[in-house]
Scaffold this motif. Structure first.
Motif, short mmCIF file in Angstrom:
data_model
loop_
_atom_site.label_atom_id
_atom_site.label_comp_id
_atom_site.label_asym_id
_atom_site.label_seq_id
_atom_site.Cartn_x
_atom_site.Cartn_y
_atom_site.Cartn_z
N VAL A 174 -5.18 6.11 1.93
CA VAL A 174 -4.43 4.91 1.54
C VAL A 174 -4.69 4.64 0.06
O VAL A 174 -5.78 4.95 -0.45
CB VAL A 174 -4.83 3.68 2.40
CG1 VAL A 174 -6.27 3.32 2.21
CG2 VAL A 174 -3.93 2.49 2.12
N ILE A 226 -8.50 5.62 5.73
CA ILE A 226 -8.66 4.56 6.73
C ILE A 226 -8.20 5.08 8.10
O ILE A 226 -7.47 6.07 8.19
CB ILE A 226 -7.88 3.28 6.37
CG1 ILE A 226 -6.36 3.53 6.36
CG2 ILE A 226 -8.36 2.71 5.06
CD1 ILE A 226 -5.52 2.27 6.24
N LEU A 230 -4.40 1.40 -2.58
CA LEU A 230 -4.20 -0.04 -2.76
C LEU A 230 -4.73 -0.38 -4.13
O LEU A 230 -5.94 -0.22 -4.39
CB LEU A 230 -4.92 -0.85 -1.68
CG LEU A 230 -4.95 -2.37 -1.85
CD1 LEU A 230 -3.54 -2.95 -1.88
CD2 LEU A 230 -5.75 -3.02 -0.73
N VAL A 280 2.02 -4.94 3.79
CA VAL A 280 1.11 -5.10 4.92
C VAL A 280 0.55 -6.51 4.92
O VAL A 280 0.44 -7.16 3.87
CB VAL A 280 -0.05 -4.07 4.88
CG1 VAL A 280 0.48 -2.65 4.92
CG2 VAL A 280 -0.93 -4.26 3.65
N PHE A 312 -3.50 -4.69 8.02
CA PHE A 312 -4.56 -4.03 7.26
C PHE A 312 -5.85 -4.70 7.67
O PHE A 312 -6.14 -5.82 7.24
CB PHE A 312 -4.27 -4.19 5.77
CG PHE A 312 -4.97 -3.23 4.89
CD1 PHE A 312 -4.61 -1.89 4.87
CD2 PHE A 312 -5.97 -3.66 4.03
CE1 PHE A 312 -5.25 -0.99 4.03
CE2 PHE A 312 -6.61 -2.77 3.18
CZ PHE A 312 -6.24 -1.44 3.19
N ILE A 364 -5.97 4.15 11.44
CA ILE A 364 -4.82 3.32 11.80
C ILE A 364 -4.47 3.59 13.25
O ILE A 364 -4.33 4.75 13.66
CB ILE A 364 -3.59 3.65 10.92
CG1 ILE A 364 -3.90 3.44 9.44
CG2 ILE A 364 -2.38 2.83 11.35
CD1 ILE A 364 -2.78 3.90 8.51
N VAL A 399 -2.75 -8.48 5.44
CA VAL A 399 -4.20 -8.31 5.44
C VAL A 399 -4.76 -9.24 6.52
O VAL A 399 -4.46 -10.44 6.54
CB VAL A 399 -4.80 -8.62 4.05
CG1 VAL A 399 -6.31 -8.54 4.08
CG2 VAL A 399 -4.21 -7.67 3.01
N SER A 417 -6.86 -1.26 11.43
CA SER A 417 -5.49 -1.41 10.98
C SER A 417 -4.54 -0.89 12.06
O SER A 417 -4.90 0.02 12.81
CB SER A 417 -5.27 -0.64 9.68
OG SER A 417 -6.12 -1.13 8.68
N ALA A 456 -10.63 -1.32 7.13
CA ALA A 456 -9.96 -0.76 5.95
C ALA A 456 -10.36 -1.52 4.69
O ALA A 456 -10.56 -0.92 3.64
CB ALA A 456 -8.44 -0.82 6.14
N ILE A 466 0.83 -1.19 0.00
CA ILE A 466 0.00 0.00 0.00
C ILE A 466 0.87 1.24 0.00
O ILE A 466 2.07 1.18 0.27
CB ILE A 466 -0.96 0.05 1.21
CG1 ILE A 466 -0.17 0.19 2.52
CG2 ILE A 466 -1.87 -1.17 1.23
CD1 ILE A 466 -1.01 0.53 3.73
#
Length: 145
Positions: free
Chosen positions: A98, A107, A100, A27, A123, A109, A29, A36, A127, A15
């Motif tokens: 973010v 998102i 991706l 990251v 992640f 964090i 997932v 996250s 997210a 990301i």
């Protein structure tokens, strides 16, 4: 009624966090994690122009811990988070854009010490939202597009 086809992502992805000047961050997932989380060091709360902020350092390249990026962001929230090992801690939460694959969104964090983990960032499912389906047998699917 038409529904948008959800993109598939793997258990590992790359990301970009543009407001933190971090590109190609690998990251993990994790659909088991609600929010996250990002490994950071030297977390300091401060005020800037009347806003409550947090500054912190991160090492975007796990193979080069000498590479340090110093960041600051407004504190979005402070939450008590229970980690996978069962311990609970209070964490600062930031909200940041973010990227991706072809998707771009904001998102939340949490900032924490993940130094004993293999990946600097989890992640989480908030997210992932309703944008993606996760195929745990695949890795770095978004970079293949």
């Amino acid at each position: 009624m038409t529904t948008k086809q959800k993109a598939i992502i793997g258990r590992l992805e790359s990301i970009t966090l543009p407001e933190l000047a971090i590109a190609d961050l690998q990251v993990r997932v994790d659909t088991g994690a609600k929010t996250s989380s990002l490994h950071v060091d030297n977390i300091v709360k401060f005020r800037k122009d009347g806003k409550v902020m947090v500054k912190f350092d991160l090492h975007p390249d796990v193979h080069s811990v000498d590479n340090i990026v110093s960041c600051e962001a407004p504190i979005h929230d402070i939450r008590r988070v229970k980690s996978s090992n069962g311990t609970s801690e209070q964490r600062y939460v930031i909200a940041t854009p973010v990227h991706l694959g072809d998707e771009h969104w904001t998102i939340e964090i949490t900032l924490t010490d993940r130094s004993d983990m293999s990946y600097l960032m989890l992640f989480g499912r908030e997210a992932i939202g309703d944008k993606f389906l996760v195929d745990p047998s695949k890795v770095f699917v978004s970079s293949l597009r």
